[in-house]
Design an enzyme around this catalytic site. Structure first.
Site, PDB file in Angstrom:
ATOM      1  CB  THR A 157      -1.007   0.089   1.485  1.00  0.00           C
ATOM      2  OG1 THR A 157      -0.414  -0.345   2.296  1.00  0.00           O
ATOM      3  CG2 THR A 157      -2.044  -1.104   0.968  1.00  0.00           C
ATOM      4  CE  LYS A 183       0.109  -3.468   3.328  1.00  0.00           C
ATOM      5  NZ  LYS A 183      -0.699  -2.815   4.418  1.00  0.00           N
ATOM      6  CB  THR A 194      -0.635  -2.353  11.105  1.00  0.00           C
ATOM      7  OG1 THR A 194      -1.251  -2.243  12.551  1.00  0.00           O
ATOM      8  CG2 THR A 194      -0.662  -0.964  10.492  1.00  0.00           C
ATOM      9  CD  GLU A 280       1.817   5.041   6.323  1.00  0.00           C
ATOM     10  OE1 GLU A 280       0.907   4.588   5.469  1.00  0.00           O
ATOM     11  OE2 GLU A 280       1.426   5.945   7.270  1.00  0.00           O
TER      12      GLU A 280
END
Length: 407
Positions: A157, A183, A194, A280
């Site tokens: 993602t 992932k 998550t 992120e």
């Protein structure tokens, strides 16, 4: 005693390295210009085990996968889409997940109960089944490495990198392979959460034995990573064992049981670290080791408290050796400690000894904090147990990514 010499990392290995597995990833239009649908297929019904998110809101694909696995404890295919989580989509979402399973079973010529499904992406948006229907029939798994690598791309993602690992172990004097792919980048604070991870092995092991090992190891690996403290609705770890290696069945009484467990742990630990490192907006991997505690659970709790602290994460991003934030996190962990016997090292440099500040070279510290991997060691002198956790720094980029996620 674990035979470490019996375990070797296979640098060019993947989820198709263990006997019996093939994989594929392709672009079907769920994400613009990127791979977004993948499958792992086994030649035979494989013993399987799974660990799921503890979020009370559980996505439709997760419910369907639970249904498949609890039937016989076997799987032969896993179908995964990215770009859409199929979560909080009501009864229609559940029907779509079951249809996705049925479509996969029909395409690969399998029983529906041998197919698992997983989805990851934006929550609350119906799964575009017209795209899924057309996409599944295009999946042609390959036993070559490019099939595995394309699968690893299809499940991403906001990830910046794919995450794969593989090990060879010696069981009964013969080679047995185990590999994994994952992932995960944001919304990471698992119990399980998550992230998606899929593990393949050609070990001969039954469902209940594999489940015991996976559940135990998950607590020491995937459940010890945190990026942003949020727990997802979708995510899980699934392990599949084809049993095609020429060994005796592996169980807790087997002479090489600990070798298998250690290899499984290495796969999970590698993937957990890769997820933390790819958080992120992350620029640094943070590893926290807590030593000298009375129980492993207490050590893990303190380690996760530290690595999950926004103040610690921002200090690391700013390359600031602010150990006060570390000791503050220790005190917040609700684990009984002696506040007068705490030692802390940052990048192997002592910053606190017996709870007293230590003098260190600011120049040397600044240089070491510029590295990509930051290690914090905490010594509490209360016992002999240890525990670790992994995370990443918190950057300006994290806010930008999540502020604009739907766009």
């Amino acid at each position: 005693m674990i035979k470490v010499a019996s375990i070797t990392k296979v640098e060019d290995g993947s989820i198709v390295t263990p006997k019996g597995f093939s994989a594929i990833g392709t672009a079907i239009g769920l994400k613009k210009g990127k791979k977004d649908l993948g499958a792992i297929v086994c030649d035979v019904p494989a013993s399987c085990a799974a660990v799921y998110t503890t979020n009370q809101i559980q996505a439709a694909p997760l419910q369907v996968t639970k249904d498949s696995i609890t039937t016989e404890g076997k799987l032969q295919a896993i179908i995964v889409n990215s770009g859409n989580a199929n979560a909080c989509t009501g009864m229609k979402g559940l029907q779509d997940a079951y249809e996705m399973r049925a479509l996969g079973a029909e395409h690969f010529g399998l029983k529906e109960k041998y197919v698992a499904v997983a989805s990851t992406g934006v929550i609350g948006v119906p799964l575009p089944m017209d795209i899924i229907r057309k996409g599944i029939v295009t999946l042609i798994p390959a036993k070559e490495e490019n099939g595995a690598h394309s699968f690893s791309e299809a499940i991403l993602t906001t990830d910046l990198i794919t995450k794969e690992t593989c090990y060879e172990m010696i069981i009964d004097g013969k080679k047995v392979m185990i590999a994994g792919v994952a992932k995960g980048s944001g919304m990471i604070h698992p119990n399980m959460a998550t992230m998606l991870s899929f593990i393949t092995t050609d070990a001969r092991i039954e469902h209940d034995v594999l489940q015991t090992a996976l559940s135990q190891i998950t607590n020491h690996t995937f459940n010890q990573i945190t990026v942003d403290g949020d727990t997802s609705t979708n995510d899980m770890v699934i392990a599949m064992a084809s049993g095609l290696s020429e060994t005796k069945p592996i169980d807790m009484e087997h002479a090489d049981w600990e070798t298998f467990v250690f290899a499984l742990q290495k796969v999970c630990e590698d993937l957990a670290k890769k997820i933390a490192q790819d958080g992120e907006g992350a620029t640094k991997l943070i590893e926290v080791n807590v030593l000298g505690v009375q129980t492993n659970e207490e050590a893990k709790k303190i380690a996760k408290q530290i690595v999950g602290s926004s103040l610690v994460k921002t200090a690391i991003h700013g390359e600031d050796p602010n150990w006060g934030r570390i000791i503050s996190s220790i005190g917040q962990s609700e684990v009984a400690i002696n506040p007068n016997t705490i030692d802390i090292t940052l990048q192997s440099i002592s910053v606190l000894k017996n709870s007293e500040p230590q003098t260190f070279s600011e120049e040397e510290m600044k240089e070491r904090l510029q590295e990509d991997e930051i290690v914090i060691n905490v010594y509490l002198h209360l016992g002999k147990e240890t525990g670790s956790a992994w995370g990443c720094d918190l950057s300006y980029e994290y806010v930008k990514i999540n502020a604009c996620y739907r766009t």
